[in-house]
Design a protein around this motif. Structure first.
Motif, PDB file in Angstrom:
ATOM      1  N   LEU A   1       0.832  -1.207   0.000  1.00 39.90           N
ATOM      2  CA  LEU A   1       0.000   0.000   0.000  1.00 39.90           C
ATOM      3  C   LEU A   1       0.868   1.259   0.000  1.00 39.90           C
ATOM      4  O   LEU A   1       1.773   1.388   0.821  1.00 39.90           O
ATOM      5  N   LEU A   2       0.582   2.173  -0.923  1.00 37.25           N
ATOM      6  CA  LEU A   2       1.301   3.447  -0.958  1.00 37.25           C
ATOM      7  C   LEU A   2       0.446   4.576  -0.392  1.00 37.25           C
ATOM      8  O   LEU A   2       0.928   5.426   0.340  1.00 37.25           O
ATOM      9  N   HIS A   3      -0.840   4.567  -0.754  1.00 34.80           N
ATOM     10  CA  HIS A   3      -1.722   5.646  -0.291  1.00 34.80           C
ATOM     11  C   HIS A   3      -3.158   5.186  -0.416  1.00 34.80           C
ATOM     12  O   HIS A   3      -3.522   4.521  -1.387  1.00 34.80           O
ATOM     13  N   VAL A   4      -3.969   5.545   0.549  1.00 30.91           N
ATOM     14  CA  VAL A   4      -5.400   5.221   0.442  1.00 30.91           C
ATOM     15  C   VAL A   4      -6.209   6.380   1.025  1.00 30.91           C
ATOM     16  O   VAL A   4      -5.803   6.991   2.010  1.00 30.91           O
ATOM     17  N   ASP A   5      -7.308   6.685   0.359  1.00 30.30           N
ATOM     18  CA  ASP A   5      -8.216   7.722   0.848  1.00 30.30           C
ATOM     19  C   ASP A   5      -9.636   7.148   0.762  1.00 30.30           C
ATOM     20  O   ASP A   5     -10.285   7.219  -0.279  1.00 30.30           O
ATOM     21  N   PRO A   6     -10.122   6.558   1.862  1.00 32.82           N
ATOM     22  CA  PRO A   6     -11.431   5.896   1.808  1.00 32.82           C
ATOM     23  C   PRO A   6     -12.581   6.875   1.586  1.00 32.82           C
ATOM     24  O   PRO A   6     -13.631   6.471   1.084  1.00 32.82           O
ATOM     25  N   ASP A   7     -12.398   8.132   1.940  1.00 34.29           N
ATOM     26  CA  ASP A   7     -13.471   9.113   1.702  1.00 34.29           C
ATOM     27  C   ASP A   7     -13.588   9.441   0.224  1.00 34.29           C
ATOM     28  O   ASP A   7     -14.682   9.618  -0.308  1.00 34.29           O
ATOM     29  N   GLN A   8     -12.458   9.491  -0.454  1.00 34.85           N
ATOM     30  CA  GLN A   8     -12.446   9.747  -1.898  1.00 34.85           C
ATOM     31  C   GLN A   8     -12.627   8.460  -2.712  1.00 34.85           C
ATOM     32  O   GLN A   8     -12.901   8.520  -3.915  1.00 34.85           O
ATOM     33  N   GLY A   9     -12.414   7.306  -2.075  1.00 31.56           N
ATOM     34  CA  GLY A   9     -12.485   6.038  -2.804  1.00 31.56           C
ATOM     35  C   GLY A   9     -11.321   5.860  -3.756  1.00 31.56           C
ATOM     36  O   GLY A   9     -11.474   5.291  -4.843  1.00 31.56           O
ATOM     37  N   THR A  10     -10.149   6.326  -3.341  1.00 35.40           N
ATOM     38  CA  THR A  10      -8.956   6.187  -4.186  1.00 35.40           C
ATOM     39  C   THR A  10      -7.866   5.419  -3.445  1.00 35.40           C
ATOM     40  O   THR A  10      -7.811   5.418  -2.210  1.00 35.40           O
ATOM     41  N   ILE A  11      -7.004   4.777  -4.240  1.00 40.32           N
ATOM     42  CA  ILE A  11      -5.916   3.997  -3.652  1.00 40.32           C
ATOM     43  C   ILE A  11      -4.732   4.006  -4.605  1.00 40.32           C
ATOM     44  O   ILE A  11      -4.906   4.156  -5.827  1.00 40.32           O
ATOM     45  N   GLU A  12      -3.539   3.901  -4.030  1.00 42.19           N
ATOM     46  CA  GLU A  12      -2.330   3.717  -4.835  1.00 42.19           C
ATOM     47  C   GLU A  12      -1.542   2.593  -4.185  1.00 42.19           C
ATOM     48  O   GLU A  12      -1.270   2.633  -2.977  1.00 42.19           O
ATOM     49  N   VAL A  13      -1.220   1.570  -4.967  1.00 40.46           N
ATOM     50  CA  VAL A  13      -0.494   0.415  -4.440  1.00 40.46           C
ATOM     51  C   VAL A  13       0.678   0.097  -5.376  1.00 40.46           C
ATOM     52  O   VAL A  13       0.709   0.553  -6.520  1.00 40.46           O
ATOM     53  N   ALA A  14       1.619  -0.673  -4.876  1.00 38.62           N
ATOM     54  CA  ALA A  14       2.746  -1.108  -5.712  1.00 38.62           C
ATOM     55  C   ALA A  14       2.768  -2.631  -5.759  1.00 38.62           C
ATOM     56  O   ALA A  14       2.287  -3.307  -4.833  1.00 38.62           O
TER      57      ALA A  14
ATOM     58  N   LEU B   1      -4.283  -5.427 -11.470  1.00 37.15           N
ATOM     59  CA  LEU B   1      -5.347  -4.429 -11.566  1.00 37.15           C
ATOM     60  C   LEU B   1      -6.553  -4.840 -10.717  1.00 37.15           C
ATOM     61  O   LEU B   1      -7.191  -3.994 -10.078  1.00 37.15           O
ATOM     62  N   ASP B   2      -6.853  -6.127 -10.677  1.00 36.77           N
ATOM     63  CA  ASP B   2      -7.929  -6.606  -9.806  1.00 36.77           C
ATOM     64  C   ASP B   2      -7.597  -6.290  -8.356  1.00 36.77           C
ATOM     65  O   ASP B   2      -8.473  -5.909  -7.575  1.00 36.77           O
ATOM     66  N   ASP B   3      -6.310  -6.410  -8.009  1.00 38.17           N
ATOM     67  CA  ASP B   3      -5.863  -6.154  -6.637  1.00 38.17           C
ATOM     68  C   ASP B   3      -5.579  -4.669  -6.395  1.00 38.17           C
ATOM     69  O   ASP B   3      -5.019  -4.298  -5.368  1.00 38.17           O
ATOM     70  N   THR B   4      -5.932  -3.837  -7.364  1.00 42.35           N
ATOM     71  CA  THR B   4      -5.909  -2.378  -7.185  1.00 42.35           C
ATOM     72  C   THR B   4      -7.347  -1.864  -7.062  1.00 42.35           C
ATOM     73  O   THR B   4      -7.688  -1.130  -6.136  1.00 42.35           O
ATOM     74  N   LEU B   5      -8.187  -2.277  -8.024  1.00 41.05           N
ATOM     75  CA  LEU B   5      -9.567  -1.788  -8.058  1.00 41.05           C
ATOM     76  C   LEU B   5     -10.378  -2.351  -6.885  1.00 41.05           C
ATOM     77  O   LEU B   5     -11.180  -1.621  -6.280  1.00 41.05           O
ATOM     78  N   GLY B   6     -10.166  -3.631  -6.574  1.00 36.87           N
ATOM     79  CA  GLY B   6     -10.881  -4.238  -5.443  1.00 36.87           C
ATOM     80  C   GLY B   6     -10.616  -3.491  -4.143  1.00 36.87           C
ATOM     81  O   GLY B   6     -11.556  -3.012  -3.498  1.00 36.87           O
ATOM     82  N   PRO B   7      -9.337  -3.339  -3.763  1.00 36.32           N
ATOM     83  CA  PRO B   7      -9.030  -2.642  -2.516  1.00 36.32           C
ATOM     84  C   PRO B   7      -9.486  -1.171  -2.485  1.00 36.32           C
ATOM     85  O   PRO B   7      -9.774  -0.652  -1.410  1.00 36.32           O
ATOM     86  N   ALA B   8      -9.549  -0.513  -3.657  1.00 35.06           N
ATOM     87  CA  ALA B   8     -10.060   0.867  -3.676  1.00 35.06           C
ATOM     88  C   ALA B   8     -11.465   0.899  -3.087  1.00 35.06           C
ATOM     89  O   ALA B   8     -11.822   1.812  -2.337  1.00 35.06           O
ATOM     90  N   LEU B   9     -12.251  -0.125  -3.424  1.00 31.90           N
ATOM     91  CA  LEU B   9     -13.618  -0.212  -2.898  1.00 31.90           C
ATOM     92  C   LEU B   9     -13.646  -0.784  -1.487  1.00 31.90           C
ATOM     93  O   LEU B   9     -14.321  -0.243  -0.598  1.00 31.90           O
TER      94      LEU B   9
END
Lengths: 153, 153
Positions: free
Chosen positions: A39-52, A75-83
Protein backbone atom coordinates in the motif's frame (compact mmCIF):
# COMPACT_ATOMS: atom_id res chain seq x y z
CA UNK A 1 5.20 0.18 10.98
CA UNK A 2 3.04 1.33 8.12
CA UNK A 3 5.09 3.32 5.62
CA UNK A 4 2.13 4.36 3.49
CA UNK A 5 -0.02 7.45 3.78
CA UNK A 6 -3.64 7.23 4.84
CA UNK A 7 -6.01 10.13 4.36
CA UNK A 8 -8.73 11.05 6.80
CA UNK A 9 -8.51 8.67 9.74
CA UNK A 10 -6.56 6.37 11.99
CA UNK A 11 -5.78 2.83 10.80
CA UNK A 12 -6.19 1.41 14.29
CA UNK A 13 -9.67 2.79 14.86
CA UNK A 14 -11.24 1.91 11.51
CA UNK A 15 -12.71 -1.59 11.16
CA UNK A 16 -13.48 -3.73 8.12
CA UNK A 17 -11.45 -6.30 6.18
CA UNK A 18 -9.07 -3.84 4.50
CA UNK A 19 -8.25 -2.08 7.79
CA UNK A 20 -8.02 -5.29 9.78
CA UNK A 21 -5.29 -6.49 7.39
CA UNK A 22 -3.53 -3.13 7.48
CA UNK A 23 -3.53 -3.06 11.28
CA UNK A 24 -2.25 -6.65 11.44
CA UNK A 25 -5.45 -8.03 13.00
CA UNK A 26 -5.98 -10.28 9.95
CA UNK A 27 -3.26 -11.99 7.85
CA UNK A 28 -2.58 -10.42 4.43
CA UNK A 29 -4.28 -12.24 1.53
CA UNK A 30 -1.91 -14.81 -0.05
CA UNK A 31 -2.80 -13.52 -3.54
CA UNK A 32 -1.62 -10.02 -2.56
CA UNK A 33 1.64 -11.43 -1.15
CA UNK A 34 2.23 -13.43 -4.35
CA UNK A 35 1.88 -10.21 -6.37
CA UNK A 36 4.18 -8.26 -4.00
CA UNK A 37 1.28 -5.95 -3.05
CA UNK A 38 2.24 -2.88 -1.03
CA UNK A 39 0.00 0.00 0.00
CA UNK A 40 1.30 3.45 -0.96
CA UNK A 41 -1.72 5.65 -0.29
CA UNK A 42 -5.40 5.22 0.44
CA UNK A 43 -8.22 7.72 0.85
CA UNK A 44 -11.43 5.90 1.81
CA UNK A 45 -13.47 9.11 1.70
CA UNK A 46 -12.45 9.75 -1.90
CA UNK A 47 -12.48 6.04 -2.80
CA UNK A 48 -8.96 6.19 -4.19
CA UNK A 49 -5.92 4.00 -3.65
CA UNK A 50 -2.33 3.72 -4.84
CA UNK A 51 -0.49 0.42 -4.44
CA UNK A 52 2.75 -1.11 -5.71
CA UNK A 53 3.44 -4.60 -7.03
CA UNK A 54 6.60 -6.56 -7.61
CA UNK A 55 6.37 -8.28 -11.00
CA UNK A 56 8.86 -11.14 -10.79
CA UNK A 57 10.41 -13.25 -13.52
CA UNK A 58 7.85 -15.93 -12.57
CA UNK A 59 5.13 -13.78 -14.19
CA UNK A 60 6.76 -13.52 -17.62
CA UNK A 61 5.81 -14.90 -21.01
CA UNK A 62 8.22 -16.41 -23.59
CA UNK A 63 9.51 -12.99 -24.71
CA UNK A 64 10.38 -11.91 -21.16
CA UNK A 65 7.59 -9.41 -20.54
CA UNK A 66 4.95 -9.77 -17.84
CA UNK A 67 2.08 -11.99 -19.01
CA UNK A 68 -1.07 -9.91 -19.46
CA UNK A 69 -2.99 -12.10 -17.06
CA UNK A 70 -0.69 -11.11 -14.21
CA UNK A 71 -1.21 -7.44 -15.07
CA UNK A 72 -4.94 -8.21 -14.86
CA UNK A 73 -4.39 -9.82 -11.45
CA UNK A 74 -2.57 -6.67 -10.28
CA UNK A 75 -5.35 -4.43 -11.57
CA UNK A 76 -7.93 -6.61 -9.81
CA UNK A 77 -5.86 -6.15 -6.64
CA UNK A 78 -5.91 -2.38 -7.18
CA UNK A 79 -9.57 -1.79 -8.06
CA UNK A 80 -10.88 -4.24 -5.44
CA UNK A 81 -9.03 -2.64 -2.52
CA UNK A 82 -10.06 0.87 -3.68
CA UNK A 83 -13.62 -0.21 -2.90
CA UNK A 84 -12.95 -2.57 0.02
CA UNK A 85 -11.18 0.22 1.92
CA UNK A 86 -14.48 2.15 1.93
CA UNK A 87 -16.55 -0.73 3.36
CA UNK A 88 -17.68 -0.99 6.98
CA UNK A 89 -17.19 -4.16 9.00
CA UNK A 90 -19.34 -7.05 7.77
CA UNK A 91 -19.69 -5.78 4.21
CA UNK A 92 -18.11 -7.49 1.20
CA UNK A 93 -17.87 -6.66 -2.49
CA UNK A 94 -17.20 -9.60 -4.85
CA UNK A 95 -16.00 -8.45 -8.26
CA UNK A 96 -18.49 -9.34 -10.99
CA UNK A 97 -16.36 -8.47 -13.97
CA UNK A 98 -12.99 -7.06 -14.95
CA UNK A 99 -12.03 -5.53 -18.29
CA UNK A 100 -8.35 -4.90 -18.98
CA UNK A 101 -6.72 -3.15 -21.94
CA UNK A 102 -3.02 -3.86 -22.43
CA UNK A 103 -1.40 -0.65 -23.68
CA UNK A 104 2.27 -1.63 -23.83
CA UNK A 105 4.59 -4.40 -22.67
CA UNK A 106 5.62 -4.38 -18.99
CA UNK A 107 9.04 -5.56 -17.84
CA UNK A 108 9.52 -7.39 -14.53
CA UNK A 109 10.04 -4.98 -11.65
CA UNK A 110 7.97 -2.53 -9.66
CA UNK A 111 4.60 -1.50 -11.07
CA UNK A 112 2.27 1.03 -9.46
CA UNK A 113 -1.51 0.60 -9.50
CA UNK A 114 -3.93 3.50 -9.11
CA UNK A 115 -7.57 2.69 -8.48
CA UNK A 116 -10.75 4.64 -7.79
CA UNK A 117 -14.40 4.04 -7.11
CA UNK A 118 -16.13 5.74 -10.03
CA UNK A 119 -19.65 5.28 -8.72
CA UNK A 120 -20.89 3.68 -5.54
CA UNK A 121 -24.52 2.62 -5.71
CA UNK A 122 -26.56 0.90 -3.02
CA UNK A 123 -25.70 -2.56 -4.34
CA UNK A 124 -23.46 -2.08 -7.39
CA UNK A 125 -20.14 -0.25 -7.57
CA UNK A 126 -18.02 0.73 -10.57
CA UNK A 127 -14.25 1.05 -10.35
CA UNK A 128 -11.48 2.09 -12.72
CA UNK A 129 -7.72 2.31 -12.62
CA UNK A 130 -4.38 1.94 -14.30
CA UNK A 131 -1.05 0.20 -13.85
CA UNK A 132 2.06 2.34 -14.32
CA UNK A 133 5.60 1.41 -15.36
CA UNK A 134 8.57 2.90 -13.47
CA UNK A 135 8.69 5.73 -16.04
CA UNK A 136 5.12 6.68 -15.12
CA UNK A 137 3.62 5.50 -18.40
CA UNK A 138 0.50 3.32 -18.11
CA UNK A 139 1.03 -0.29 -19.23
CA UNK A 140 -2.60 -1.34 -18.73
CA UNK A 141 -5.95 0.17 -17.75
CA UNK A 142 -9.01 -1.55 -16.30
CA UNK A 143 -12.60 -1.18 -15.22
CA UNK A 144 -14.48 -3.46 -12.85
CA UNK A 145 -17.94 -3.93 -11.42
CA UNK A 146 -18.57 -5.15 -7.88
CA UNK A 147 -21.64 -6.23 -5.95
CA UNK A 148 -22.03 -5.03 -2.37
CA UNK A 149 -23.12 -7.68 0.11
CA UNK A 150 -23.52 -7.76 3.87
CA UNK A 151 -22.66 -10.72 6.06
CA UNK A 152 -25.77 -12.82 6.53
CA UNK A 153 -27.73 -11.13 3.75
CA UNK B 1 6.26 -37.85 -23.04
CA UNK B 2 3.34 -35.66 -23.92
CA UNK B 3 0.20 -36.91 -22.16
CA UNK B 4 -2.17 -34.57 -23.96
CA UNK B 5 -4.07 -35.13 -27.18
CA UNK B 6 -3.25 -33.17 -30.31
CA UNK B 7 -5.59 -33.12 -33.27
CA UNK B 8 -4.45 -33.07 -36.86
CA UNK B 9 -0.67 -33.18 -36.90
CA UNK B 10 2.61 -34.18 -35.32
CA UNK B 11 4.04 -32.02 -32.53
CA UNK B 12 7.59 -32.57 -33.73
CA UNK B 13 6.99 -31.39 -37.28
CA UNK B 14 4.97 -28.25 -36.54
CA UNK B 15 6.94 -25.05 -35.83
CA UNK B 16 6.01 -21.84 -34.05
CA UNK B 17 6.28 -20.71 -30.43
CA UNK B 18 3.52 -22.93 -29.04
CA UNK B 19 4.87 -26.05 -30.73
CA UNK B 20 8.49 -25.25 -29.90
CA UNK B 21 7.56 -25.18 -26.20
CA UNK B 22 5.50 -28.36 -26.50
CA UNK B 23 8.35 -30.21 -28.23
CA UNK B 24 10.86 -28.99 -25.63
CA UNK B 25 12.81 -26.83 -28.09
CA UNK B 26 11.94 -23.70 -26.07
CA UNK B 27 11.57 -23.45 -22.26
CA UNK B 28 7.99 -23.19 -20.96
CA UNK B 29 6.91 -19.63 -20.10
CA UNK B 30 7.46 -18.89 -16.38
CA UNK B 31 3.94 -17.42 -16.12
CA UNK B 32 2.46 -20.73 -17.30
CA UNK B 33 4.56 -22.67 -14.79
CA UNK B 34 3.47 -20.35 -11.98
CA UNK B 35 -0.17 -21.08 -12.86
CA UNK B 36 0.46 -24.84 -13.11
CA UNK B 37 -0.45 -24.80 -16.82
CA UNK B 38 -0.86 -28.21 -18.45
CA UNK B 39 -2.05 -28.96 -21.98
CA UNK B 40 -4.98 -31.39 -22.19
CA UNK B 41 -6.03 -31.04 -25.82
CA UNK B 42 -5.33 -28.76 -28.74
CA UNK B 43 -6.76 -28.58 -32.25
CA UNK B 44 -4.98 -25.88 -34.25
CA UNK B 45 -7.23 -26.41 -37.27
CA UNK B 46 -10.34 -25.74 -35.18
CA UNK B 47 -8.61 -23.08 -33.07
CA UNK B 48 -9.61 -24.82 -29.84
CA UNK B 49 -7.66 -25.75 -26.72
CA UNK B 50 -8.22 -27.35 -23.34
CA UNK B 51 -5.71 -26.77 -20.57
CA UNK B 52 -5.55 -27.37 -16.82
CA UNK B 53 -4.24 -25.13 -14.05
CA UNK B 54 -3.30 -25.73 -10.46
CA UNK B 55 -4.76 -22.96 -8.31
CA UNK B 56 -2.65 -22.97 -5.16
CA UNK B 57 -3.29 -21.42 -1.75
CA UNK B 58 -0.93 -18.63 -2.85
CA UNK B 59 -3.65 -17.36 -5.22
CA UNK B 60 -6.36 -16.96 -2.57
CA UNK B 61 -8.08 -13.91 -1.13
CA UNK B 62 -8.98 -13.34 2.55
CA UNK B 63 -11.99 -15.67 2.42
CA UNK B 64 -9.95 -18.57 1.00
CA UNK B 65 -11.21 -18.54 -2.60
CA UNK B 66 -9.02 -17.89 -5.63
CA UNK B 67 -8.59 -14.15 -6.23
CA UNK B 68 -10.42 -13.13 -9.40
CA UNK B 69 -7.25 -11.73 -10.90
CA UNK B 70 -5.63 -15.16 -10.90
CA UNK B 71 -8.69 -16.59 -12.64
CA UNK B 72 -8.18 -13.81 -15.20
CA UNK B 73 -4.52 -14.83 -15.55
CA UNK B 74 -5.62 -18.43 -16.18
CA UNK B 75 -8.16 -17.36 -18.78
CA UNK B 76 -5.51 -15.22 -20.48
CA UNK B 77 -3.32 -18.32 -20.54
CA UNK B 78 -6.19 -20.28 -22.12
CA UNK B 79 -7.38 -17.84 -24.78
CA UNK B 80 -3.87 -16.77 -25.79
CA UNK B 81 -2.59 -20.32 -26.46
CA UNK B 82 -5.80 -21.19 -28.38
CA UNK B 83 -4.65 -18.60 -30.91
CA UNK B 84 -0.87 -19.01 -30.60
CA UNK B 85 -1.18 -22.74 -31.42
CA UNK B 86 -2.55 -21.73 -34.84
CA UNK B 87 0.32 -19.35 -35.68
CA UNK B 88 3.18 -20.18 -38.03
CA UNK B 89 6.79 -19.59 -37.05
CA UNK B 90 7.65 -15.89 -36.76
CA UNK B 91 4.13 -14.73 -36.05
CA UNK B 92 3.01 -13.31 -32.70
CA UNK B 93 -0.31 -12.19 -31.27
CA UNK B 94 -0.18 -9.78 -28.32
CA UNK B 95 -3.47 -9.62 -26.43
CA UNK B 96 -5.07 -6.17 -26.67
CA UNK B 97 -7.82 -6.66 -24.14
CA UNK B 98 -9.34 -9.23 -21.82
CA UNK B 99 -12.83 -9.18 -20.32
CA UNK B 100 -13.60 -11.61 -17.52
CA UNK B 101 -16.91 -12.30 -15.78
CA UNK B 102 -16.68 -14.04 -12.43
CA UNK B 103 -19.65 -16.41 -12.16
CA UNK B 104 -18.98 -18.14 -8.85
CA UNK B 105 -16.19 -18.57 -6.29
CA UNK B 106 -13.37 -20.99 -7.17
CA UNK B 107 -11.60 -23.05 -4.52
CA UNK B 108 -7.88 -23.85 -4.77
CA UNK B 109 -7.25 -26.99 -6.80
CA UNK B 110 -7.41 -28.03 -10.41
CA UNK B 111 -9.29 -25.79 -12.84
CA UNK B 112 -9.80 -26.54 -16.52
CA UNK B 113 -9.71 -23.81 -19.16
CA UNK B 114 -11.40 -24.16 -22.54
CA UNK B 115 -10.53 -21.60 -25.21
CA UNK B 116 -11.41 -21.01 -28.84
CA UNK B 117 -10.64 -18.62 -31.65
CA UNK B 118 -14.05 -17.12 -32.46
CA UNK B 119 -12.90 -15.18 -35.49
CA UNK B 120 -9.50 -14.92 -37.09
CA UNK B 121 -9.06 -11.86 -39.26
CA UNK B 122 -6.00 -10.80 -41.18
CA UNK B 123 -4.72 -8.66 -38.30
CA UNK B 124 -7.25 -8.96 -35.50
CA UNK B 125 -8.45 -12.12 -33.75
CA UNK B 126 -11.26 -12.65 -31.27
CA UNK B 127 -11.14 -15.39 -28.67
CA UNK B 128 -13.52 -16.69 -26.00
CA UNK B 129 -13.44 -19.32 -23.29
CA UNK B 130 -14.33 -20.45 -19.83
CA UNK B 131 -12.73 -21.82 -16.69
CA UNK B 132 -14.36 -24.87 -15.13
CA UNK B 133 -14.39 -26.13 -11.55
CA UNK B 134 -13.81 -29.85 -10.84
CA UNK B 135 -17.60 -30.40 -10.94
CA UNK B 136 -17.66 -29.06 -14.51
CA UNK B 137 -19.45 -25.85 -13.62
CA UNK B 138 -17.93 -22.65 -15.08
CA UNK B 139 -16.41 -20.33 -12.47
CA UNK B 140 -15.48 -17.57 -14.95
CA UNK B 141 -15.87 -16.76 -18.65
CA UNK B 142 -13.78 -14.44 -20.80
CA UNK B 143 -13.34 -12.84 -24.18
CA UNK B 144 -10.13 -11.39 -25.59
CA UNK B 145 -8.87 -9.53 -28.63
CA UNK B 146 -5.42 -10.08 -30.11
CA UNK B 147 -3.37 -8.36 -32.77
CA UNK B 148 -1.46 -10.52 -35.24
CA UNK B 149 2.11 -9.42 -35.92
CA UNK B 150 4.98 -10.90 -37.85
CA UNK B 151 8.62 -10.76 -36.78
CA UNK B 152 10.23 -7.72 -38.35
CA UNK B 153 6.93 -6.12 -39.36
Amino acid sequence: MVSCSIAGMETQTRRGLFWDVLAGRVAPPPAAETLGWELLHVDPDQGTIEVAFQATDRFTNPVGVVQGGFLAAMLDDTLGPALVATLPEGQFAPTLDLHVQFLRPARPGRLVGRGRVVRRGRQVCFMAGELLAPDGEPVAVATATAHLQSAGS
